[in-house]
Design a protein around this motif. Structure first.
Motif, PDB file in Angstrom:
ATOM      1  N   LYS A   1     -13.925  -5.747  -5.243  1.00  0.00           N
ATOM      2  CA  LYS A   1     -12.561  -6.001  -5.685  1.00  0.00           C
ATOM      3  C   LYS A   1     -12.520  -5.968  -7.202  1.00  0.00           C
ATOM      4  CE  LYS A   1     -11.206  -8.576  -1.649  1.00  0.00           C
ATOM      5  NZ  LYS A   1     -10.553  -9.750  -1.119  1.00  0.00           N
ATOM      6  N   GLN A   2     -12.814  -4.802  -7.761  1.00  0.00           N
ATOM      7  CA  GLN A   2     -12.859  -4.617  -9.201  1.00  0.00           C
ATOM      8  C   GLN A   2     -12.152  -3.316  -9.555  1.00  0.00           C
ATOM      9  OE1 GLN A   2     -16.810  -4.413 -10.788  1.00  0.00           O
ATOM     10  NE2 GLN A   2     -16.124  -4.497 -12.892  1.00  0.00           N
ATOM     11  N   CYS A   3     -11.370  -3.351 -10.627  1.00  0.00           N
ATOM     12  CA  CYS A   3     -10.666  -2.164 -11.096  1.00  0.00           C
ATOM     13  C   CYS A   3     -11.671  -1.197 -11.723  1.00  0.00           C
ATOM     14  CB  CYS A   3      -9.597  -2.562 -12.107  1.00  0.00           C
ATOM     15  SG  CYS A   3      -8.746  -1.179 -12.848  1.00  0.00           S
ATOM     16  N   GLN A   4     -11.555   0.083 -11.393  1.00  0.00           N
ATOM     17  CA  GLN A   4     -12.484   1.075 -11.919  1.00  0.00           C
ATOM     18  C   GLN A   4     -12.138   1.494 -13.340  1.00  0.00           C
ATOM     19  OE1 GLN A   4     -12.086   3.973  -8.728  1.00  0.00           O
ATOM     20  NE2 GLN A   4     -14.068   3.348  -7.918  1.00  0.00           N
ATOM     21  N   ILE A   5     -10.934   1.169 -13.810  1.00  0.00           N
ATOM     22  CA  ILE A   5     -10.517   1.530 -15.164  1.00  0.00           C
ATOM     23  C   ILE A   5     -10.704   0.347 -16.121  1.00  0.00           C
ATOM     24  CG2 ILE A   5      -8.580   2.294 -16.595  1.00  0.00           C
ATOM     25  CD1 ILE A   5      -9.473   4.457 -14.700  1.00  0.00           C
ATOM     26  N   THR A   6     -10.108  -0.790 -15.787  1.00  0.00           N
ATOM     27  CA  THR A   6     -10.103  -1.945 -16.697  1.00  0.00           C
ATOM     28  C   THR A   6     -11.243  -2.923 -16.435  1.00  0.00           C
ATOM     29  OG1 THR A   6      -8.611  -3.180 -15.257  1.00  0.00           O
ATOM     30  CG2 THR A   6      -7.617  -1.834 -16.990  1.00  0.00           C
ATOM     31  N   LYS A   7     -11.966  -2.756 -15.341  1.00  0.00           N
ATOM     32  CA  LYS A   7     -13.081  -3.640 -14.940  1.00  0.00           C
ATOM     33  C   LYS A   7     -12.619  -5.074 -14.664  1.00  0.00           C
ATOM     34  CE  LYS A   7     -15.928  -0.279 -15.616  1.00  0.00           C
ATOM     35  NZ  LYS A   7     -16.055   0.663 -14.542  1.00  0.00           N
ATOM     36  N   LYS A   8     -11.365  -5.248 -14.262  1.00  0.00           N
ATOM     37  CA  LYS A   8     -10.866  -6.579 -13.901  1.00  0.00           C
ATOM     38  C   LYS A   8     -11.517  -7.038 -12.607  1.00  0.00           C
ATOM     39  CE  LYS A   8      -6.336  -6.956 -15.889  1.00  0.00           C
ATOM     40  NZ  LYS A   8      -5.111  -7.677 -15.669  1.00  0.00           N
TER      41      LYS A   8
ATOM     42  N   LEU B   1      -4.931  -4.763  -7.037  1.00  0.00           N
ATOM     43  CA  LEU B   1      -5.602  -3.463  -6.913  1.00  0.00           C
ATOM     44  C   LEU B   1      -4.867  -2.554  -5.940  1.00  0.00           C
ATOM     45  CD1 LEU B   1      -9.347  -4.491  -6.766  1.00  0.00           C
ATOM     46  CD2 LEU B   1      -8.061  -3.644  -8.700  1.00  0.00           C
ATOM     47  N   GLN B   2      -4.812  -1.279  -6.283  1.00  0.00           N
ATOM     48  CA  GLN B   2      -4.176  -0.261  -5.465  1.00  0.00           C
ATOM     49  C   GLN B   2      -5.124   0.934  -5.341  1.00  0.00           C
ATOM     50  OE1 GLN B   2      -1.038  -0.905  -4.300  1.00  0.00           O
ATOM     51  NE2 GLN B   2      -1.095  -2.844  -5.407  1.00  0.00           N
ATOM     52  N   ASN B   3      -5.140   1.543  -4.169  1.00  0.00           N
ATOM     53  CA  ASN B   3      -5.854   2.815  -3.991  1.00  0.00           C
ATOM     54  C   ASN B   3      -4.883   3.928  -4.340  1.00  0.00           C
ATOM     55  OD1 ASN B   3      -8.324   1.767  -3.042  1.00  0.00           O
ATOM     56  ND2 ASN B   3      -7.393   1.413  -1.053  1.00  0.00           N
ATOM     57  N   HIS B   4      -5.295   4.828  -5.217  1.00  0.00           N
ATOM     58  CA  HIS B   4      -4.380   5.863  -5.686  1.00  0.00           C
ATOM     59  C   HIS B   4      -5.151   7.153  -5.917  1.00  0.00           C
ATOM     60  CE1 HIS B   4      -1.222   7.780  -8.039  1.00  0.00           C
ATOM     61  NE2 HIS B   4      -0.412   6.838  -7.584  1.00  0.00           N
TER      62      HIS B   4
ATOM     63  N   LYS C   1      -9.638   3.079  -7.292  1.00  0.00           N
ATOM     64  CA  LYS C   1      -9.153   1.753  -6.928  1.00  0.00           C
ATOM     65  C   LYS C   1      -8.859   1.046  -8.249  1.00  0.00           C
ATOM     66  CE  LYS C   1     -10.289  -1.812  -3.656  1.00  0.00           C
ATOM     67  NZ  LYS C   1     -11.334  -2.323  -2.761  1.00  0.00           N
ATOM     68  N   ILE C   2      -7.577   0.994  -8.626  1.00  0.00           N
ATOM     69  CA  ILE C   2      -7.224   0.504  -9.956  1.00  0.00           C
ATOM     70  C   ILE C   2      -6.154  -0.562  -9.883  1.00  0.00           C
ATOM     71  CG2 ILE C   2      -7.839   2.656 -11.103  1.00  0.00           C
ATOM     72  CD1 ILE C   2      -4.932   3.346 -11.242  1.00  0.00           C
ATOM     73  N   SER C   3      -6.112  -1.378 -10.936  1.00  0.00           N
ATOM     74  CA  SER C   3      -5.087  -2.411 -11.064  1.00  0.00           C
ATOM     75  C   SER C   3      -3.815  -1.783 -11.613  1.00  0.00           C
ATOM     76  CB  SER C   3      -5.575  -3.523 -11.994  1.00  0.00           C
ATOM     77  OG  SER C   3      -5.793  -3.013 -13.283  1.00  0.00           O
ATOM     78  N   MET C   4      -2.740  -2.550 -11.576  1.00  0.00           N
ATOM     79  CA  MET C   4      -1.475  -2.039 -12.097  1.00  0.00           C
ATOM     80  C   MET C   4      -1.558  -1.831 -13.604  1.00  0.00           C
ATOM     81  SD  MET C   4       0.278  -1.367  -9.560  1.00  0.00           S
ATOM     82  CE  MET C   4       1.748  -0.885 -10.404  1.00  0.00           C
ATOM     83  N   GLN C   5      -2.332  -2.645 -14.307  1.00  0.00           N
ATOM     84  CA  GLN C   5      -2.515  -2.431 -15.738  1.00  0.00           C
ATOM     85  C   GLN C   5      -3.233  -1.104 -15.987  1.00  0.00           C
ATOM     86  OE1 GLN C   5      -4.836  -5.406 -17.737  1.00  0.00           O
ATOM     87  NE2 GLN C   5      -4.401  -4.588 -19.743  1.00  0.00           N
TER      88      GLN C   5
END
Length: 74
Positions: free
Chosen positions: A3-10, A33-36, A50-54
């Motif tokens: 459960k970690q964002c691949q862009i922001t590492k949240k 997190l959203q799959n996009h 798998k990225i967060s909205m940010q």
């Protein structure tokens, strides 16, 4: 998958859930997190992230290719 964002590492945060009587129970705060799928014009293919909205807002602002360059570089 984690459960970690691949862009922001949240990652998820941990804290206390407080009731009206101030009783503390443990709580986990998960990032949104959203799959996009994103289209990469230079490679002519889709990638799944798998990225967060940010992270999505960063991609909208800067573009997917510049974000991917920064991830691979750092």
């Amino acid at each position: 998958m984690s459960k970690q964002c691949q862009i922001t590492k949240k990652k998820p945060m941990f804290g206390n859930n407080r009731s009206h009587a101030m009783n503390a129970t443990k709580k986990k705060f998960s990032p949104n997190l959203q799959n996009h799928k994103f289209w990469i014009p230079s490679k002519k293919k889709f990638i799944k992230l798998k990225i967060s909205m940010q992270g999505m807002r960063m991609i909208d602002k800067k573009g997917i290719e510049t974000i991917l360059k920064n991830i691979n570089k750092g």
